[in-house]
Motif scaffolding. Structure first.
Motif, mmCIF file in Angstrom:
data_model
loop_
_atom_site.group_PDB
_atom_site.id
_atom_site.type_symbol
_atom_site.label_atom_id
_atom_site.label_comp_id
_atom_site.label_asym_id
_atom_site.label_seq_id
_atom_site.Cartn_x
_atom_site.Cartn_y
_atom_site.Cartn_z
ATOM 1 N N SER A 1 2.715 38.405 -14.354
ATOM 2 C CA SER A 1 4.099 38.031 -14.645
ATOM 3 C C SER A 1 4.969 38.091 -13.398
ATOM 4 O O SER A 1 5.889 37.291 -13.238
ATOM 5 N N GLU A 2 4.692 39.028 -12.506
ATOM 6 C CA GLU A 2 5.476 39.125 -11.268
ATOM 7 C C GLU A 2 5.272 37.871 -10.409
ATOM 8 O O GLU A 2 6.232 37.331 -9.854
ATOM 9 N N ALA A 3 4.051 37.405 -10.334
ATOM 10 C CA ALA A 3 3.765 36.192 -9.571
ATOM 11 C C ALA A 3 4.441 34.981 -10.212
ATOM 12 O O ALA A 3 4.925 34.088 -9.508
ATOM 13 N N ALA A 4 4.488 34.964 -11.529
ATOM 14 C CA ALA A 4 5.131 33.853 -12.229
ATOM 15 C C ALA A 4 6.629 33.823 -11.941
ATOM 16 O O ALA A 4 7.204 32.759 -11.692
ATOM 17 N N VAL A 5 7.263 34.985 -11.954
ATOM 18 C CA VAL A 5 8.695 35.049 -11.662
ATOM 19 C C VAL A 5 8.952 34.655 -10.209
ATOM 20 O O VAL A 5 9.892 33.911 -9.914
ATOM 21 N N GLN A 6 8.112 35.122 -9.303
ATOM 22 C CA GLN A 6 8.262 34.763 -7.887
ATOM 23 C C GLN A 6 8.107 33.259 -7.703
ATOM 24 O O GLN A 6 8.874 32.634 -6.961
ATOM 25 N N SER A 7 7.139 32.684 -8.384
ATOM 26 C CA SER A 7 6.928 31.244 -8.295
ATOM 27 C C SER A 7 8.143 30.483 -8.822
ATOM 28 O O SER A 7 8.571 29.476 -8.237
ATOM 29 N N GLU A 8 8.708 30.961 -9.907
ATOM 30 C CA GLU A 8 9.907 30.334 -10.461
ATOM 31 C C GLU A 8 11.064 30.429 -9.469
ATOM 32 O O GLU A 8 11.794 29.460 -9.242
ATOM 33 N N TYR A 9 11.226 31.596 -8.843
ATOM 34 C CA TYR A 9 12.300 31.776 -7.863
ATOM 35 C C TYR A 9 12.086 30.853 -6.656
ATOM 36 O O TYR A 9 13.044 30.270 -6.142
#
Length: 53
Positions: A7-15
């Protein structure tokens, strides 16, 4: 069985997508979706500078 997504990678990717887009709307949407995430503060800082289109 496939591993759970990071989930952290997903949020970073979104950012990262938000920064590429570079619009006020994109940053505001990110903040609404992740208000407590540390990257939301970075997004608020960018908005506070007032240099977005």
């Amino acid at each position: 069985m496939t591993p759970a997504p990071d989930s952290e990678a997903a949020v970073q990717s979104e950012y990262d997508g938000v920064t590429r887009k570079g619009t006020r709307e994109a940053y505001e949407r990110f903040i609404r979706r992740h208000p407590e995430h540390p990257l939301a503060q970075k997004a608020r800082d960018v908005l506070a500078k007032g240099t977005l289109r």
